[in-house]
Design a protein around this motif. Structure first.
Motif, PDB file in Angstrom:
ATOM      1  N   GLU A 247      32.626  52.546  45.890  1.00 50.71           N
ATOM      2  CA  GLU A 247      31.643  52.194  44.848  1.00 50.71           C
ATOM      3  C   GLU A 247      31.543  53.309  43.808  1.00 50.71           C
ATOM      4  O   GLU A 247      31.374  53.064  42.621  1.00 50.71           O
ATOM      5  N   LYS A 248      31.625  54.549  44.295  1.00 38.68           N
ATOM      6  CA  LYS A 248      31.505  55.696  43.381  1.00 38.68           C
ATOM      7  C   LYS A 248      32.642  55.708  42.361  1.00 38.68           C
ATOM      8  O   LYS A 248      32.423  55.998  41.188  1.00 38.68           O
ATOM      9  N   ILE A 249      33.841  55.404  42.830  1.00 41.96           N
ATOM     10  CA  ILE A 249      34.988  55.419  41.919  1.00 41.96           C
ATOM     11  C   ILE A 249      34.872  54.289  40.889  1.00 41.96           C
ATOM     12  O   ILE A 249      35.114  54.496  39.698  1.00 41.96           O
ATOM     13  N   VAL A 250      34.451  53.112  41.353  1.00 45.85           N
ATOM     14  CA  VAL A 250      34.245  51.988  40.416  1.00 45.85           C
ATOM     15  C   VAL A 250      33.181  52.375  39.386  1.00 45.85           C
ATOM     16  O   VAL A 250      33.353  52.163  38.175  1.00 45.85           O
ATOM     17  N   ALA A 251      32.088  52.995  39.859  1.00 40.75           N
ATOM     18  CA  ALA A 251      31.008  53.407  38.939  1.00 40.75           C
ATOM     19  C   ALA A 251      31.524  54.429  37.926  1.00 40.75           C
ATOM     20  O   ALA A 251      31.189  54.354  36.736  1.00 40.75           O
ATOM     21  N   ASP A 252      32.361  55.349  38.369  1.00 42.26           N
ATOM     22  CA  ASP A 252      32.938  56.339  37.436  1.00 42.26           C
ATOM     23  C   ASP A 252      33.728  55.630  36.343  1.00 42.26           C
ATOM     24  O   ASP A 252      33.597  55.945  35.156  1.00 42.26           O
TER      25      ASP A 252
ATOM     26  N   ASN B  84      40.895  55.364  50.549  1.00 41.95           N
ATOM     27  CA  ASN B  84      42.082  54.557  50.858  1.00 41.95           C
ATOM     28  C   ASN B  84      42.993  54.427  49.629  1.00 41.95           C
ATOM     29  O   ASN B  84      42.691  54.997  48.569  1.00 41.95           O
ATOM     30  N   LEU B  85      44.083  53.677  49.794  1.00 40.91           N
ATOM     31  CA  LEU B  85      45.078  53.567  48.720  1.00 40.91           C
ATOM     32  C   LEU B  85      44.501  52.895  47.468  1.00 40.91           C
ATOM     33  O   LEU B  85      44.812  53.286  46.338  1.00 40.91           O
ATOM     34  N   ASN B  86      43.629  51.890  47.664  1.00 45.84           N
ATOM     35  CA  ASN B  86      43.010  51.240  46.498  1.00 45.84           C
ATOM     36  C   ASN B  86      42.220  52.261  45.670  1.00 45.84           C
ATOM     37  O   ASN B  86      42.254  52.231  44.436  1.00 45.84           O
ATOM     38  N   ASP B  87      41.501  53.140  46.375  1.00 41.75           N
ATOM     39  CA  ASP B  87      40.722  54.176  45.667  1.00 41.75           C
ATOM     40  C   ASP B  87      41.641  55.085  44.852  1.00 41.75           C
ATOM     41  O   ASP B  87      41.323  55.455  43.725  1.00 41.75           O
ATOM     42  N   ILE B  88      42.771  55.437  45.447  1.00 36.83           N
ATOM     43  CA  ILE B  88      43.702  56.327  44.748  1.00 36.83           C
ATOM     44  C   ILE B  88      44.263  55.630  43.508  1.00 36.83           C
ATOM     45  O   ILE B  88      44.388  56.229  42.444  1.00 36.83           O
ATOM     46  N   LYS B  89      44.549  54.334  43.647  1.00 34.16           N
ATOM     47  CA  LYS B  89      45.060  53.592  42.488  1.00 34.16           C
ATOM     48  C   LYS B  89      44.000  53.544  41.377  1.00 34.16           C
ATOM     49  O   LYS B  89      44.305  53.729  40.204  1.00 34.16           O
ATOM     50  N   LEU B  90      42.761  53.301  41.781  1.00 37.95           N
ATOM     51  CA  LEU B  90      41.673  53.273  40.789  1.00 37.95           C
ATOM     52  C   LEU B  90      41.488  54.658  40.160  1.00 37.95           C
ATOM     53  O   LEU B  90      41.256  54.784  38.958  1.00 37.95           O
ATOM     54  N   LEU B  91      41.607  55.684  41.006  1.00 40.94           N
ATOM     55  CA  LEU B  91      41.486  57.067  40.501  1.00 40.94           C
ATOM     56  C   LEU B  91      42.565  57.353  39.445  1.00 40.94           C
ATOM     57  O   LEU B  91      42.289  57.941  38.400  1.00 40.94           O
ATOM     58  N   ARG B  92      43.782  56.896  39.717  1.00 44.34           N
ATOM     59  CA  ARG B  92      44.859  57.100  38.732  1.00 44.34           C
ATOM     60  C   ARG B  92      44.510  56.410  37.413  1.00 44.34           C
ATOM     61  O   ARG B  92      44.751  56.946  36.335  1.00 44.34           O
TER      62      ARG B  92
ATOM     63  N   SER C 266      41.592  55.845  36.266  1.00 44.71           N
ATOM     64  CA  SER C 266      40.466  56.529  35.609  1.00 44.71           C
ATOM     65  C   SER C 266      40.945  57.708  34.765  1.00 44.71           C
ATOM     66  O   SER C 266      40.187  58.255  33.969  1.00 44.71           O
ATOM     67  N   TRP C 267      42.213  58.083  34.923  1.00 51.69           N
ATOM     68  CA  TRP C 267      42.754  59.184  34.110  1.00 51.69           C
ATOM     69  C   TRP C 267      42.796  58.840  32.629  1.00 51.69           C
ATOM     70  O   TRP C 267      42.885  59.740  31.794  1.00 51.69           O
ATOM     71  N   ILE C 268      42.764  57.542  32.301  1.00 45.86           N
ATOM     72  CA  ILE C 268      42.814  57.190  30.864  1.00 45.86           C
ATOM     73  C   ILE C 268      41.620  57.787  30.107  1.00 45.86           C
ATOM     74  O   ILE C 268      41.693  57.974  28.906  1.00 45.86           O
TER      75      ILE C 268
END
Ligand SMILES: [Fe+2]
Length: 274
Positions: free
Chosen positions: A184-189, A203-211, A213-215
């Motif tokens: 949830e924190k990553i989605v909120a970011d 997990n892997l989904n979080d890492i993909k979302l984190l990548r 978020s680099w935009i």
């Protein structure tokens, strides 16, 4: 910076990384991965420098920063068998230490040497430093390396996500498990246009979302153009399972990128070199 100085650094780099050759395939593959990454980051930074009309001396300085930005990765992977700074040590600081010990930057002016060391130190930090003594020239080069680096990591991971699981490189994604759901924190970011933190990834989904978020930390219009042309973001976005949060994130990222595309050039750059 002169051509001879850059040539000397390129030769030194090849000699330096040569000592990390390993008979163990797992180590060698990841050492090669970082050698190839460095070479592509050098290409990327030159593309960005050209788009910013940087003169030859400045382009050589940018290329040197790119050449040395991940110098700490080779010792890090050999020693700890991971690219996770959290599980080992900060590879940027390690790179600075190696450069200082080698003493090779002493052939440059004090100003160039300090700029390179500082750019290597901050190339992977969560945020760009905001101290008053930070010069606009340093910020310009720091933003160049951060964009050039992100462009290639997004290439590497997007290609990896297209592969079947057994052919993926677990070291690229810090051995995160491929489990359902996302943070949830990553989605909120992302919905607040902020870069997500690795400490929130489970997990892997979080890492993909984190990548993705680099935009929010991409600085140069040319970097956005390259991202669009090369299609990395789309590949990453569509490699995540269709859960509700992901659909919301997709819409948000699409509208963020559309807004960037229609933004005038002078508004697009937050800092210009003076
Ligand atoms: Fe790095």
């Amino acid at each position: 910076m002169q051509k001879e100085e850059l040539d000397f650094f390129k030769k030194w780099f090849l000699d330096y990384v040569d000592q990390f050759s390993s008979p163990e395939a797992f180590i060698q593959e990841n050492i090669d991965l970082k050698i190839e990454h460095t070479s592509r980051v050098c290409e990327n930074i030159l593309l960005l420098a050209k788009a910013e009309n940087l003169e030859k001396e400045g382009s050589r300085l940018a290329e040197t920063i790119a050449l040395f930005h991940d110098l700490g990765r080779f010792e890090q992977f050999t020693k700890y068998r991971t690219f996770s700074d959290l599980e080992s040590e900060n590879h940027a600081l390690l790179g600075v230490k190696i450069l200082k010990n080698a003493g090779i930057l002493t052939i440059l002016s004090r100003k160039e040497k300090d700029l390179i060391l500082k750019a290597v130190e901050y190339h992977n930090s969560m945020a760009i430093p905001e101290c008053t003594e930070t010069s606009s020239e340093f910020l310009f080069y720091l933003k160049l390396i951060r964009d050039a680096d992100k462009l290639d990591i997004l290439k590497l991971v997007s290609e990896d996500y297209e592969k079947k699981e057994e052919f993926r490189n677990p070291a690229l994604e810090f051995d995160m498990p491929d489990t359902p759901g996302c943070s949830e924190k990553i989605v909120a970011d992302i919905l607040n246009n902020r870069m997500a933190k690795l400490t929130d990834a489970k997990n892997l989904n979080d890492i993909k979302l984190l990548r993705l978020s680099w935009i929010f930390d991409i600085n140069f219009p040319a970097a956005f153009s390259l991202l669009r042309e090369r299609g990395y973001l789309k590949t990453i976005l569509y490699s995540i399972p269709e859960i509700e949060e992901v659909q919301i994130v997709r819409k948000h990222i699409d509208s963020y990128l559309n807004a960037i595309e229609t933004r005038p050039r002078n508004e697009a750059m937050k800092t210009d070199i003076s």
